[in-house]
Design a protein around this motif. Structure first.
Motif, PDB file in Angstrom:
ATOM      1  N   THR A  69       0.832  -1.204   0.000  1.00  0.00           N
ATOM      2  CA  THR A  69       0.000   0.000   0.000  1.00  0.00           C
ATOM      3  C   THR A  69       0.865   1.251   0.000  1.00  0.00           C
ATOM      4  O   THR A  69       2.092   1.187   0.064  1.00  0.00           O
ATOM      5  CB  THR A  69      -0.952  -0.019   1.215  1.00  0.00           C
TER       6      THR A  69
ATOM      7  N   LYS B 161      -4.129  -0.140   4.406  1.00  0.00           N
ATOM      8  CA  LYS B 161      -3.252  -0.551   5.511  1.00  0.00           C
ATOM      9  C   LYS B 161      -4.076  -0.827   6.770  1.00  0.00           C
ATOM     10  O   LYS B 161      -3.834  -1.816   7.483  1.00  0.00           O
ATOM     11  CB  LYS B 161      -2.208   0.521   5.797  1.00  0.00           C
TER      12      LYS B 161
ATOM     13  N   ALA C 131      -5.729  -4.143   6.327  1.00  0.00           N
ATOM     14  CA  ALA C 131      -4.752  -5.237   6.402  1.00  0.00           C
ATOM     15  C   ALA C 131      -4.384  -5.539   7.846  1.00  0.00           C
ATOM     16  O   ALA C 131      -4.314  -6.708   8.256  1.00  0.00           O
ATOM     17  CB  ALA C 131      -3.506  -4.866   5.598  1.00  0.00           C
TER      18      ALA C 131
ATOM     19  N   VAL D  81       2.033  -6.161   5.857  1.00  0.00           N
ATOM     20  CA  VAL D  81       1.911  -4.960   5.019  1.00  0.00           C
ATOM     21  C   VAL D  81       3.290  -4.390   4.722  1.00  0.00           C
ATOM     22  O   VAL D  81       4.161  -4.333   5.598  1.00  0.00           O
ATOM     23  CB  VAL D  81       1.071  -3.869   5.715  1.00  0.00           C
TER      24      VAL D  81
END
Length: 307
Positions: free
Chosen positions: A35, A53, A56, A63
């Motif tokens: 990301t 994020k 996630a 991440v």
């Protein structure tokens, strides 16, 4: 059968539902989420994560936030995923990266390609008064939105849809269908090339695109612009030398000349356009909060000495 391995690449809120759907589907495994960088926002410059994020982390996924996907080339080769799935990320990737997955690099695009390639397909569909739009899943190539089509699904556009509502509908629609489409493509690998001869394009929207010129548009066209450009960049006219943002409006019969502004019964603001009158329902004066048109006009007329 082993779960399908998907490296998810995205930043904006549009991809959050799809990420959550795949993360909770036992048919899929997400070894990595890529990301955009964290940003400092607000007066206190507080660090803000991207919507992807946050999703996630909530789903306990790994991440990474590279400045460029190229930084993670070796990592991606080691992971050897079935798919790279790209949703609202904003970086054009090299062929080297796109060729890494064993099945395909797939992008989710919010239009019925080849219509509205580019950065603002949702706004463009509203601006043109389209009755439908949709989601296209494509095999990515090194150009923007030109890859072969894996699947397309259409979605109706309501006359009341704004950018915000249509964005949400399309995001949910993508989330509901992506798992099935990736599973199907993993089995049949069927895709079709786009017809480049009928392709249309949309630009990246700039802040000044929201300025309303009543001499260059009808009331219907301006209303579509308000629906497409609210909340950003917002649509505004000049009112006594200051910007007046119009956030909701309807169309009325044109009884005034183009460019003329008229207050009717202290409750209605009518703006003459090329065809029809624009009647704002909700406005936001410069440096002030949103308010309904009656409240705005009451304050304006009192200040002008009419009340």
């Amino acid at each position: 059968m082993n779960p399908i391995s998907v490296v998810f690449i995205g930043t904006g809120a549009f991809g959050v539902g799809t990420l959550q759907g795949l993360a909770t589907d036992p048919c899929f495994h997400i070894p990595l989420v890529i990301t955009g960088q964290d940003k400092a926002v607000g007066r206190g410059l507080k660090t803000a994560f991207s919507p992807v994020k946050e999703a996630a982390i909530a789903n306990k996924l790994i991440v990474q936030l590279p400045l460029s996907i190229g930084e993670l080339k070796q990592k991606l080769i080691q992971l050897n995923p079935d798919y790279l799935l790209v949703v609202a990320y904003g970086e054009i990737m090299t062929k080297e990266i796109l060729d890494i997955p064993t099945i395909a690099s797939v992008n989710i695009h919010a239009s019925l390609l080849p219509k509205y390639r580019g950065a603002s397909p949702i706004q463009e569909s509203i601006l043109h008064g389209d009755s439908e739009t949709g989601i296209t899943w494509i095999k990515m190539d090194s150009k923007m939105d030109t890859g072969d089509i894996i699947a397309q699904k259409s979605l109706k556009i309501s006359e009341d849809d704004t950018f915000e509502t249509l964005y949400k509908h399309l995001s949910d629609f993508a989330a509901q269908n992506t798992g099935e489409i990736l599973t199907k493509f993993a089995k049949n690998r069927a895709s079709e090339p786009q017809n480049n001869q009928v392709a249309t394009y949309c630009k990246k929207i700039q802040k000044n695109d929201g300025f309303i010129d009543v001499y260059k548009g009808t009331a219907l066209e301006i209303l579509r612009k308000i629906r497409a450009y609210t909340p950003w960049p917002g649509c505004s006219i000049l009112w006594n030398g200051k910007r007046l943002k119009i956030t909701q409006a309807v169309i009325g019969e044109q009884k005034i000349s183009t460019g003329m502004v008229q207050v009717v019964d202290g409750k209605i603001l009518a703006i003459g356009t090329l065809k029809g009158a624009l009647l704002p329902l909700e406005v936001q004066p410069e440096s002030k909060r949103k308010m309904n048109i009656k409240e705005f006009l009451k304050g304006y007329l009192a200040k002008a000495g009419y009340l």
